[in-house]
Design an enzyme around this catalytic site. Structure first.
Site, mmCIF file in Angstrom:
data_model
loop_
_atom_site.group_PDB
_atom_site.id
_atom_site.type_symbol
_atom_site.label_atom_id
_atom_site.label_comp_id
_atom_site.label_asym_id
_atom_site.label_seq_id
_atom_site.Cartn_x
_atom_site.Cartn_y
_atom_site.Cartn_z
ATOM 1 N N LYS A 4 0.903 -1.145 -0.067
ATOM 2 C CA LYS A 4 -0.057 -0.001 0.075
ATOM 3 C C LYS A 4 1.087 1.177 -0.144
ATOM 4 C CE LYS A 4 -4.459 -1.133 0.686
ATOM 5 N NZ LYS A 4 -4.488 -2.513 1.143
ATOM 6 N N SER A 46 1.245 -10.107 -0.578
ATOM 7 C CA SER A 46 0.860 -8.483 -0.479
ATOM 8 C C SER A 46 1.147 -7.840 0.752
ATOM 9 C CB SER A 46 -0.575 -8.182 -0.912
ATOM 10 O OG SER A 46 -1.551 -9.149 0.087
HETATM 11 C C1 LIG Z 1 -5.260 -3.804 0.775
HETATM 12 C C2 LIG Z 1 -4.679 -5.110 0.692
HETATM 13 C C3 LIG Z 1 -5.093 -5.996 -0.357
HETATM 14 C C4 LIG Z 1 -6.099 -5.646 -1.315
HETATM 15 O O1 LIG Z 1 -5.839 -4.472 -2.197
HETATM 16 P P1 LIG Z 1 -6.964 -3.822 -3.032
HETATM 17 O O2 LIG Z 1 -6.289 -2.922 -3.699
HETATM 18 O O3 LIG Z 1 -7.974 -3.280 -2.005
HETATM 19 O O4 LIG Z 1 -7.623 -4.956 -3.809
HETATM 20 C C5 LIG Z 1 -4.276 -7.255 -0.445
HETATM 21 N N1 LIG Z 1 -3.587 -7.489 0.426
HETATM 22 C C6 LIG Z 1 -3.057 -6.398 1.509
HETATM 23 C C7 LIG Z 1 -2.047 -7.155 2.563
HETATM 24 C C8 LIG Z 1 -3.595 -5.385 1.692
HETATM 25 O O5 LIG Z 1 -3.127 -4.368 2.389
#
Ligand SMILES: *Cc1c(COP(=O)(O)O)cnc(C)c1O
Length: 337
Positions: A53, A306
């Site tokens: 993010k 992510s």
């Molecule tokens: C926000 C987030 C997501 C999903 O991202 P989107 O853009 O909302 O689809 C996935 N994994 C993590 C760790 C996140 O913080």
């Protein structure tokens, strides 16, 4: 509505280079062996702030006008987005206000304050906190930083797609955790513009997959709030969604759903087999592969991990259960005599 192009993603890459890391892409021998395919992991769990993010937040904040920078920014997320906005604002010396409901636990408030953000609490739900954030934005001339449905956020997250293409030119499939869709939309834009044959697969949790139901209904729909191990994937896509819904409709080839047990297996697999700490939202791709739901993927697949912000108590509980330890007792750490 603004069109988002590959050029925007390249511009984002230059802009965010001093704040966000270029993360490693690692061959997973265990997952490759298990699936009979070539599986690489994109390690956004090692990213600054513990999630991808920070890429979108850096792109959005660095694009503000001098006047907007002077006034500061506001957002209403408790999770990885709030953390990323607070971190980037502090690096740039900007004021950041984070508006939360009264139900958000103290340790989360403390974490935001530690990053230098001003925390304002209002109302009993996320919706009330959001309405209050809109009021503060008006009153104080702050700029609202959206979590996903924004061209600069999408372009920032898209820089992950450029990095995957550079490090893994043979890639034919990318597997991406999916909630509001900023992450997958950016990656899909970058990779499909370079090669329209690349398959883009989203993964969400079965208990509350907002984008999945919206795609089925061919319009953004609201879903009932539930708890999930993949807490960073919870929440709706916004009934007034402008960008991510049409982009997901156009660019995403498949959305796969995983159960809570599969997500726990994914977290544990990453920990035990790869020595990686990942949160539930980040584990959905691994969960899909070890759960045998891998029909949608090709020979050369990149899986986006992510983020790493898992509650360590949850991680310990998952591990204890898998190791067959019932209740971590006082003498758990004592050497056996
Ligand atoms: C926000 C987030 C997501 C999903 O991202 P989107 O853009 O909302 O689809 C996935 N994994 C993590 C760790 C996140 O913080």
């Amino acid at each position: 509505m603004k069109d988002i192009t590959l050029k925007d993603i390249f511009e984002a890459r230059g802009r965010i280079a001093s704040i966000a890391l270029k993360t490693p892409l690692m061959l997973s021998e265990v997952l490759s062996e298990r699936t009979g395919k070539d599986i690489y992991l994109k390690l956004e769990n090692l990213q600054t702030t513990g999630s991808f993010k920070v890429r979108g937040a850096a792109n959005a904040l660095l694009s503000l006008s001098p006047d907007q920078k002077k006034r500061g920014v506001i957002t209403f997320s408790t999770g990885n987005h709030g953390r990323a906005v607070a971190f980037v604002a502090r690096s740039l010396g900007l004021r950041a206000v984070i508006c939360l409901s009264n139900r958000v636990p103290q340790y989360r408030l403390d974490a935001m304050r530690k990053l230098g953000a001003e925390v304002v609490q209002h109302g009993e739900s996320q919706d009330e906190a959001y309405d209050h954030a809109l009021e503060l934005q008006q009153e104080q001339g702050l700029t609202m930083i959206q979590a996903f449905d924004d061209p600069l956020i999408i372009a920032g997250q898209g820089t992950i797609g450029l990095e995957i293409l550079e490090d893994f030119p043979r890639v034919d499939t990318v597997v991406v955790p999916l909630s509001g869709g900023g992450l997958i939309a950016g990656i899909a834009l970058a990779m499909k513009t370079a090669d329209p044959k690349v398959r883009v697969v989203g993964v969400s949790m079965e208990v509350a997959p907002a984008m999945y139901h919206s795609i089925q209904a061919a319009k953004p729909v609201e879903i009932e709030e539930k708890d999930s191990l993949a807490d960073a994937l919870l929440g709706g896509i916004g009934l007034d969604n402008q960008y991510t819904f049409p982009l997901v409709q156009k660019l995403v080839d498949d959305i796969i759903l995983v159960t809570e047990d599969e997500i726990a297996d994914g977290i544990f697999f990453a920990f035990e087999q790869q020595r990686l700490v990942i949160e539930g939202a980040a584990a959905v791709g691994v969960a899909m592969l070890i759960g045998g739901k891998d029909n949608a993927i090709g020979r050369h697949t990149a899986v986006v991990l992510s983020g790493s912000n898992v509650d360590t108590a949850i991680l310990s509980r998952i591990a204890a259960k898998r190791y067959g330890i019932s209740g971590i007792g006082d003498d758990f750490h004592r050497p056996k005599r």
